[in-house]
Design an enzyme around this catalytic site. Structure first.
Site, mmCIF file in Angstrom:
data_model
loop_
_atom_site.group_PDB
_atom_site.id
_atom_site.type_symbol
_atom_site.label_atom_id
_atom_site.label_comp_id
_atom_site.label_asym_id
_atom_site.label_seq_id
_atom_site.Cartn_x
_atom_site.Cartn_y
_atom_site.Cartn_z
ATOM 1 C CD GLU A 130 -2.359 -1.212 2.876
ATOM 2 O OE1 GLU A 130 -1.989 -0.381 3.725
ATOM 3 O OE2 GLU A 130 -3.180 -2.093 3.122
ATOM 4 C CE1 TYR A 189 3.199 14.374 10.291
ATOM 5 C CE2 TYR A 189 3.646 15.074 8.049
ATOM 6 C CZ TYR A 189 2.853 14.405 8.955
ATOM 7 O OH TYR A 189 1.736 13.758 8.503
ATOM 8 C CB CYS A 198 -2.382 35.135 10.966
ATOM 9 S SG CYS A 198 -2.973 36.193 9.672
HETATM 10 C C1 LIG Z 1 -0.859 6.162 5.210
HETATM 11 C C2 LIG Z 1 -1.052 4.743 4.928
HETATM 12 C C3 LIG Z 1 -0.422 4.147 3.835
HETATM 13 C C4 LIG Z 1 0.535 4.885 2.943
HETATM 14 O O1 LIG Z 1 1.660 5.306 3.624
HETATM 15 P P1 LIG Z 1 2.936 5.866 2.859
HETATM 16 O O2 LIG Z 1 3.910 6.166 3.916
HETATM 17 O O3 LIG Z 1 2.503 7.083 2.129
HETATM 18 O O4 LIG Z 1 3.417 4.813 1.931
HETATM 19 C C5 LIG Z 1 -0.675 2.812 3.583
HETATM 20 N N1 LIG Z 1 -1.493 2.077 4.375
HETATM 21 C C6 LIG Z 1 -2.118 2.632 5.440
HETATM 22 C C7 LIG Z 1 -2.999 1.770 6.264
HETATM 23 C C8 LIG Z 1 -1.913 3.958 5.757
HETATM 24 O O5 LIG Z 1 -2.507 4.484 6.823
#
Ligand SMILES: *Cc1c(COP(=O)(O)O)cnc(C)c1O
Length: 421
Positions: free
Chosen positions: A278, A322, A348
């Site tokens: 993902e 961050y 601001c």
């Molecule tokens: C944010 C998130 C991602 C993607 O994260 P990256 O650091 O952008 O690769 C994938 N899976 C879940 C469950 C997330 O919360």
């Protein structure tokens, strides 16, 4: 100012280009702040990751939360990617981009009943549950609808991803997933539910992870759990390792997809599972820039320099949120000495800045700058604070470019408020 190393954003005759399109031309045509994305960066990153794992049964699900512009989602979908959606809103976006729900994962630590119902009615590939209570809710809604819900359980492997605490998600103390200590029992419990089909294990230990070790440690832990669950007769089919692959913003040392694959493929080979990825940031971050104009410069009595630009935390929140580093370079090279300055926006808030104590070329009013690595967690985190309109987004493909979202109008800012006066 040193140049950010990129094959997709390069200087030609002192002018910065995205692929074959001049950023000066784009900034003049569309004004700034302006997001510009390189389509071929997106394509190449996707292929690089996909090909690195060609020897394992796998599928990439682009994490749309990193950049949810419909044209960006569509770019990945056309390459064969699925889409990870985090809310009903992201689900809606993916649908609008033409994504079949069968190619979507529904994620989220606090899904509402409405979101679960939507996922089940439209038939997402899998819903990733993050608590036992949530699985019960999914079971109830699935029963009501007369369907079987495909559910993966997000397990928190309790490893330190060694990233910023705000984007670390895989420690036992974090809110995400279910504690690995309880995971096995939970799978057993959930396998008894009438309208749940357990499809897999899911993890996501954090974002901007630049070291391989935490990933490997977590995957090994989860692989053991996966095998244990399989041997209890619960037939899982997905092993989802989440996203989180780190990218280069400054001078981090990151790992390549090839190195990633060399470590993980042997573990994956032992599993009777389809491996799901993902990634968000990896696919998008360095494929985008935020263009901005210098409005004013000033020096205070302590000798501190400020460069006030027309982009702010409303377009790029990461530095404020961050303390993230984003490289800044001139769109047209300037033959000046360097100075140290805070690059700040017009909002601001003292926390509204792009860079602090940054060594950059001495710039002045009217100079144009490119804020690099703005393709992930840029536009998606933008806001209308201070009555600012979200910027336009441009997608470049070779020598072609197109607007993929126009700058918001003043009408967008008031929505339907006038009706209620
Ligand atoms: C944010 C998130 C991602 C993607 O994260 P990256 O650091 O952008 O690769 C994938 N899976 C879940 C469950 C997330 O919360």
């Amino acid at each position: 100012m040193t140049n950010f190393k990129s094959n997709y954003f390069t200087y030609k005759d002192n002018n910065l280009y995205c692929e074959k399109v001049s950023l000066l031309k784009l900034s003049e045509e569309f004004a700034t702040p302006l997001f510009v994305y390189s389509k071929n960066f997106f394509i190449d990153r996707y292929k690089e990751l996909n090909e690195a794992f060609s020897s394992v049964n796998h599928k990439i699900y682009f994490a749309s939360k990193s950049n949810f512009n419909l044209s960006v989602i569509k770019t990945f979908y056309e390459l064969g990617s699925g889409v990870d959606v985090n809310s009903a809103g992201e689900f809606y976006r993916a649908l609008k981009a033409g994504v079949n729900p069968k190619d979507m994962l529904l994620t989220g630590v606090g899904k509402t009943d409405e979101e679960i119902r939507l996922g089940l009615e439209k038939g997402v590939m899998v819903i990733k549950a993050e608590s036992l209570e949530e699985v019960y809710v999914i079971n109830n809604i699935a029963t009501e609808l007369g369907v079987t819900a495909p559910v993966a359980i997000r397990v928190n492997p309790d490893v330190d991803a060694e990233t910023h605490p705000y984007i670390s998600t895989g420690l036992a103390e974090n809110k995400f997933g279910i504690d690995s200590v309880y995971a096995y029992d939970m799978f057993v419990e959930c396998s008894k539910l009438s309208n749940i089909e357990l499809t897999g294990i899911d993890m996501h230990i954090g974002s901007q992870i630049t070291k391989l070790e935490p990933f490997v440690e977590a995957v090994i832990k989860m692989a053991e759990l996966y095998k244990k669950i399989q041997s209890a007769g619960i037939k899982l089919k997905h092993f989802d390792i989440g996203g989180g692959i780190g990218v280069l913003y400054n001078n981090e040392s990151t790992f390549t997809p090839k190195e990633f694959s060399e470590k993980l493929t042997p573990i994956f080979m032992q599993l009777d599972a389809k491996i799901l990825f993902e990634p968000g940031r990896f696919l998008t971050a360095n494929g985008g820039v935020l263009l901005t104009d210098v409005l004013y410069t000033k020096t205070n009595s302590l000798g501190k320099n400020f460069v006030v630009v027309n982009s702010a935390m409303t377009e790029l929140l990461r530095p404020s949120l961050y303390k993230s580093y984003h490289h800044i370079q001139p769109i047209t090279k300037i033959d000046n000495e360097n100075f140290k300055a805070d690059v700040v926006g017009p909002v601001c808030e003292t926390g509204d800045y792009i860079a602090k104590e940054r060594e950059i070329t001495m710039v002045s009013r009217g100079d144009k700058l490119a804020i690099m690595s703005a393709g992930a967690y840029g536009m998606v985190m933008s806001s209308n604070y201070n009555g600012r309109r979200r910027p336009a987004e441009i997608l470049v493909d070779g020598s072609e470019y197109k607007v993929i979202r126009n700058r918001e109008t003043f009408e967008h800012l008031v929505f339907d408020e006038e009706k209620h006066l």
